[in-house]
Structure formats: C-alpha cells, structure tokens
Design an enzyme around this catalytic site. Structure first.
Site, short mmCIF file in Angstrom:
data_model
loop_
_atom_site.label_atom_id
_atom_site.label_comp_id
_atom_site.label_asym_id
_atom_site.label_seq_id
_atom_site.Cartn_x
_atom_site.Cartn_y
_atom_site.Cartn_z
N ASN A 88 -2.47 -0.49 -31.68
CA ASN A 88 -3.88 -0.75 -31.96
C ASN A 88 -3.96 -2.05 -32.76
O ASN A 88 -3.22 -2.22 -33.74
CB ASN A 88 -4.49 0.40 -32.76
CG ASN A 88 -4.55 1.68 -31.95
OD1 ASN A 88 -4.71 1.64 -30.73
ND2 ASN A 88 -4.41 2.82 -32.62
N GLY A 94 -9.31 0.41 -33.45
CA GLY A 94 -8.74 1.60 -34.06
C GLY A 94 -7.58 1.35 -35.01
O GLY A 94 -6.96 2.30 -35.48
N HIS A 99 -0.16 -2.99 -41.23
CA HIS A 99 1.28 -3.27 -41.15
C HIS A 99 1.63 -2.85 -39.72
O HIS A 99 1.47 -1.68 -39.36
CB HIS A 99 2.03 -2.43 -42.19
CG HIS A 99 3.51 -2.62 -42.22
ND1 HIS A 99 4.21 -2.82 -43.41
CD2 HIS A 99 4.45 -2.61 -41.25
CE1 HIS A 99 5.51 -2.94 -43.14
NE2 HIS A 99 5.68 -2.80 -41.83
N HIS A 101 2.55 -1.42 -36.32
CA HIS A 101 3.23 -0.18 -35.99
C HIS A 101 3.02 0.14 -34.53
O HIS A 101 1.92 0.01 -34.00
CB HIS A 101 2.75 1.00 -36.85
CG HIS A 101 1.26 1.12 -36.93
ND1 HIS A 101 0.49 0.29 -37.72
CD2 HIS A 101 0.40 1.96 -36.30
CE1 HIS A 101 -0.78 0.62 -37.57
NE2 HIS A 101 -0.87 1.62 -36.71
P1 AMP Z 1 -3.67 2.99 -36.56
O1 AMP Z 1 -4.96 3.75 -36.60
O2 AMP Z 1 -3.27 2.50 -35.21
O3 AMP Z 1 -3.64 1.90 -37.61
O4 AMP Z 1 -2.54 4.04 -36.91
C1 AMP Z 1 -2.30 4.50 -38.20
C2 AMP Z 1 -1.64 5.84 -38.02
O5 AMP Z 1 -1.01 6.17 -39.25
C3 AMP Z 1 -2.60 6.99 -37.69
O6 AMP Z 1 -2.22 7.56 -36.44
C4 AMP Z 1 -2.42 7.96 -38.85
O7 AMP Z 1 -2.43 9.31 -38.44
C5 AMP Z 1 -1.06 7.56 -39.40
N1 AMP Z 1 -0.84 7.86 -40.81
C6 AMP Z 1 -1.69 7.62 -41.84
N2 AMP Z 1 -1.13 7.99 -43.01
C7 AMP Z 1 0.11 8.45 -42.71
C8 AMP Z 1 1.19 8.98 -43.48
N3 AMP Z 1 1.12 9.10 -44.81
N4 AMP Z 1 2.31 9.38 -42.83
C9 AMP Z 1 2.40 9.28 -41.48
N5 AMP Z 1 1.42 8.77 -40.70
C10 AMP Z 1 0.29 8.37 -41.31
ZN ZN Z 2 3.34 -3.36 -45.20
#
Ligand code: AMP
Ligand code: ZN
Length: 112
Positions: A88, A94, A99, A101
């Site tokens: 995303n 979204g 950072h 990922h």
């Molecule tokens: P995005 O919305 O693409 O930026 O993805 C961020 C993702 O991080 C989401 O799918 C969240 O469910 C996940 N997320 C947020 N906080 C945590 C956490 N503490 N540990 C693991 N995943 C997380």
């Molecule tokens: Zn970072």
C-alpha cells in the site's frame, strides 16, 4: 541504522515493541500482521527506514528483490508458493505506517 523516531516498525525491528517474528536476517525482518486478512498474513520490512516502496526501489533495489525472495520462501512453506504481495502506497491507498512493508497474504485460497 537509519531509524526514524516515532516509527512503529522501527520500534518493532529494534524490539522496543513486541512482534511475532516469522523470519529475520541482517537486512530484513518479517512478522505477523496484528489484524490478519488471510490465514497467513506476514509483513516484511527492511531494517533500514524507507517511507515507501518507490523510495526503497530507488535507494536499494537489491533489498526490494530480497523482500520478494523472502515472500516466496514464506509462501513455499505456507501454501505451495502461492501468495499475494501488496505494498500500500500513500494514505489514500490504505498506507497507515510510513516504513515500507510488503504484505504477504497466503496460507489459503484467496478471493480475487
Ligand atoms: P498499511 O495499512 O499497509 O500501512 O499496513 C500496516 C499494517 O500494520 C496493518 O495491516 C496493521 O494491521 C499492521 N499493524 C499495525 N500495528 C501492528 C503491530 N503492532 N504488529 C503487527 N502489525 C501491526
Ligand atoms: Zn521506520
């Protein structure tokens, strides 16, 4: 190592915030998404802080290729090599954590 203050994933990589580790090596860390959207939902991040996949591609294309390899290997173990890989990019698409990922969705047949 390129750590950004107030970055959730930098805090996870450093261990300040706990996570469920799936894989790690010198440059890369992978952990379970806290709100899984598939049977297996893993986030793969470079240890170095980049804000987006485009920034990563520009600054360290080898690391981006490595993230794809790690995704493949997770899916090889979880679901005969079938997976969806999502970056995303931008708030309106979204992205909530700035950072970069990769979302790896696997472990079951996915809806189109
Ligand atoms: P995005 O919305 O693409 O930026 O993805 C961020 C993702 O991080 C989401 O799918 C969240 O469910 C996940 N997320 C947020 N906080 C945590 C956490 N503490 N540990 C693991 N995943 C997380
Ligand atoms: Zn970072």
């Amino acid at each position: 190592m390129g750590e950004s203050d107030d970055c959730l994933f930098c805090a996870i990589i450093s261990g300040r915030i706990p996570s469920e580790k799936v894989y790690e090596d010198e440059t890369t860390y992978a952990f379970k998404d806290i709100h899984p959207k598939a049977k297996v939902h893993v986030l793969i991040v470079p240890r170095h802080h980049y804000g987006s996949v485009a920034e990563l591609a520009k600054s360290d294309p080898a690391e981006l290729a490595h993230i794809v390899e790690v995704a493949q290997s997770i899916a090889d173990d979880a679901f005969h090599g079938a997976y969806r890989l999502v970056f995303n990019t931008g708030r309106d698409a979204g992205q909530s954590v700035f950072h970069v990922h990769a979302h790896v969705l696997t472990g079951e047949t996915l809806d189109e």
